[in-house]
Design a protein around this motif. Structure first.
Motif, PDB file in Angstrom:
ATOM      1  N   CYS A  23       0.698  -1.323   0.053  1.00 14.84           N
ATOM      2  CA  CYS A  23      -0.078  -0.027   0.027  1.00 14.84           C
ATOM      3  C   CYS A  23       0.756   1.323  -0.147  1.00 14.84           C
ATOM      4  O   CYS A  23       1.543   1.309   0.909  1.00 14.84           O
ATOM      5  N   TYR A  44      -6.506   5.999  -1.658  1.00 17.65           N
ATOM      6  CA  TYR A  44      -6.958   6.580  -2.678  1.00 17.65           C
ATOM      7  C   TYR A  44      -7.520   5.368  -3.724  1.00 17.65           C
ATOM      8  O   TYR A  44      -7.555   5.855  -4.941  1.00 17.65           O
ATOM      9  N   TYR A  45      -7.550   4.302  -3.284  1.00 19.78           N
ATOM     10  CA  TYR A  45      -8.317   3.223  -4.089  1.00 19.78           C
ATOM     11  C   TYR A  45      -7.392   3.053  -5.399  1.00 19.78           C
ATOM     12  O   TYR A  45      -7.997   2.980  -6.612  1.00 19.78           O
ATOM     13  N   CYS A  46      -6.115   2.685  -5.106  1.00 20.26           N
ATOM     14  CA  CYS A  46      -5.434   2.406  -6.236  1.00 20.26           C
ATOM     15  C   CYS A  46      -5.358   0.808  -6.500  1.00 20.26           C
ATOM     16  O   CYS A  46      -4.997   0.377  -7.553  1.00 20.26           O
ATOM     17  N   THR A  47      -6.156   0.114  -5.671  1.00 25.48           N
ATOM     18  CA  THR A  47      -6.428  -1.414  -5.738  1.00 25.48           C
ATOM     19  C   THR A  47      -5.321  -2.186  -5.799  1.00 25.48           C
ATOM     20  O   THR A  47      -5.138  -3.481  -6.152  1.00 25.48           O
ATOM     21  N   ASP A  48      -4.184  -1.723  -5.367  1.00 25.58           N
ATOM     22  CA  ASP A  48      -2.830  -2.561  -5.102  1.00 25.58           C
ATOM     23  C   ASP A  48      -2.922  -3.724  -4.271  1.00 25.58           C
ATOM     24  O   ASP A  48      -2.307  -4.824  -4.525  1.00 25.58           O
TER      25      ASP A  48
ATOM     26  N   ARG B  68       3.609   2.652 -14.624  1.00 24.40           N
ATOM     27  CA  ARG B  68       2.856   1.518 -14.328  1.00 24.40           C
ATOM     28  C   ARG B  68       3.450   0.335 -14.853  1.00 24.40           C
ATOM     29  O   ARG B  68       3.796   0.332 -16.141  1.00 24.40           O
ATOM     30  N   ARG B 193      -7.440   3.156 -18.035  1.00 23.67           N
ATOM     31  CA  ARG B 193      -6.938   4.178 -17.998  1.00 23.67           C
ATOM     32  C   ARG B 193      -7.096   4.962 -19.480  1.00 23.67           C
ATOM     33  O   ARG B 193      -7.005   6.140 -19.741  1.00 23.67           O
ATOM     34  N   LYS B 205     -11.893   7.665  -7.466  1.00 22.65           N
ATOM     35  CA  LYS B 205     -11.927   6.514  -6.259  1.00 22.65           C
ATOM     36  C   LYS B 205     -12.711   5.146  -6.919  1.00 22.65           C
ATOM     37  O   LYS B 205     -12.294   4.454  -7.808  1.00 22.65           O
TER      38      LYS B 205
END
Ligand code: SF4
Ligand code: SF4
Lengths: 79, 220
Positions: A23, A44-48, B68, B193, B205
């Motif tokens: 995270c 921040y809801y990066c979903t990692d 990324r 994205r 979010k």
């Protein structure tokens, strides 16, 4: 219920700590042997966390919402 | 020692080789251990050789210009990776890092090449094919990515409803979206994205806001 933070299933979590390690904001922690979102405001809801959990205990669902830009007129409905 | 020989012999690359050839290869093989998260090699670096997972899991990924990561492969015990540069002589096409504490065998590039070195024609063919594979991989990645974008656009069009309307808002994880459009999670992340960059959706979010359905339709 969607709350805007990842949903962690305590039954499935085996406290391996992967999500805590990955995270980027420190929003996840291990409390009493289970991962929990300890700091929801930092997420921040990066979903990692969902991605790295080897137990599949984390779910980051997205609500798919249609936004109507034009409040009136333009009834662009398919039917 | 003999367990290493047995292991090497079980790999598709070596299964048809005589025991003495395998024994010779085995002398060149390096056994390397990596802690979780440790990087084995970087994309675009010169290739050291062929890697085979003995224990653990290795994540092979590319890094996009925006920083990324796109996972190409999660290599499990018995899987080899970094095959292409071994044979085409180019740089590593991707980065590899240990997903768990892992042990890998590194078969040096020279050792792999020595298996075909006494047949220059075979070496030339293998080199050519590896180069084509490198090129085709990038073409296929590009094509399949575009088709995923189209299928994901359709899914979002079909599912999106207004909040507080008669129909409940659908909720899907990226894994679920991946299963529905026939791809993997990392590709869904990139596709979302891409669709956002094109202005059809906005991701806030945990909400995917379909702001321009017409643009989604153009992507089908
Ligand atoms: S979604 Fe990202 S920021 Fe939020 S808890 Fe998971 S890893 Fe941390
Ligand atoms: S990665 Fe999964 S199993 Fe490991 S601590 Fe986090 S939620 Fe629990």
């Amino acid at each position: 219920m969607i709350t805007g933070i990842p949903v962690i299933d305590p039954e499935a979590c085996d406290a391996c700590g992967s999500c805590v390690e990955w995270c980027p904001t420190g929003a996840v922690g291990i409390v009493d042997g289970k991962a929990v979102i300890v700091s929801p405001r930092d997420c921040y809801y990066c979903t990692d966390c969902e991605k790295v959990c080897p137990a599949g205990a984390v779910k980051c669902p997205f609500s798919i919402v249609l936004v109507q830009n034009k409040p009136e007129g333009n009834t662009e409905k398919p039917e | 020692m003999s367990s290493q020989l047995e292991f090497l012999k079980s790999l598709p690359y070596f299964e048809n080789l005589d025991d003495e050839v395998i024994a010779r290869i085995s002398q060149d093989v390096l056994e390397l251990s990596f802690a979780r998260g440790q990087v084995l090699f970087l994309e675009d670096e010169p290739c050291r050789g062929l890697y085979v997972v003995k224990a653990g899991r290795i994540r092979v990924f590319k890094t996009s210009p925006e920083g990324r990561e796109q996972v190409m492969l999660i290599a499990q015990p018995g899987d080899s990776f970094n095959d292409v540069p071994v044979f085409d002589g180019g740089p590593n096409p991707a980065t590899a890092a240990a997903l768990d504490a892992s042990v890998v065998y590194l078969v040096p590039r020279g050792t792999m090449i020595s298996l075909v070195a006494d047949c220059p024609a075979a070496l030339a063919v293998v080199k050519l094919f590896a180069g084509r594979l490198r090129h085709l991989t990038s073409v296929v990645e590009d094509l399949s990515f575009r088709s995923v974008v189209g299928r994901l656009a359709k899914l979002l069009l079909d599912l999106a409803v207004v909040e507080d309307g008669p129909a409940p808002v659908r909720q899907l994880t990226q894994d679920e979206m991946a299963a529905m459009v026939g791809t993997v999670r990392d590709v869904i992340g990139r596709a979302l994205r891409q669709i956002e960059r094109e202005g059809a959706i906005k991701i806030e979010k945990h909400r995917i806001l379909v702001v321009a359905p017409g643009k989604l339709r153009e992507m089908l």
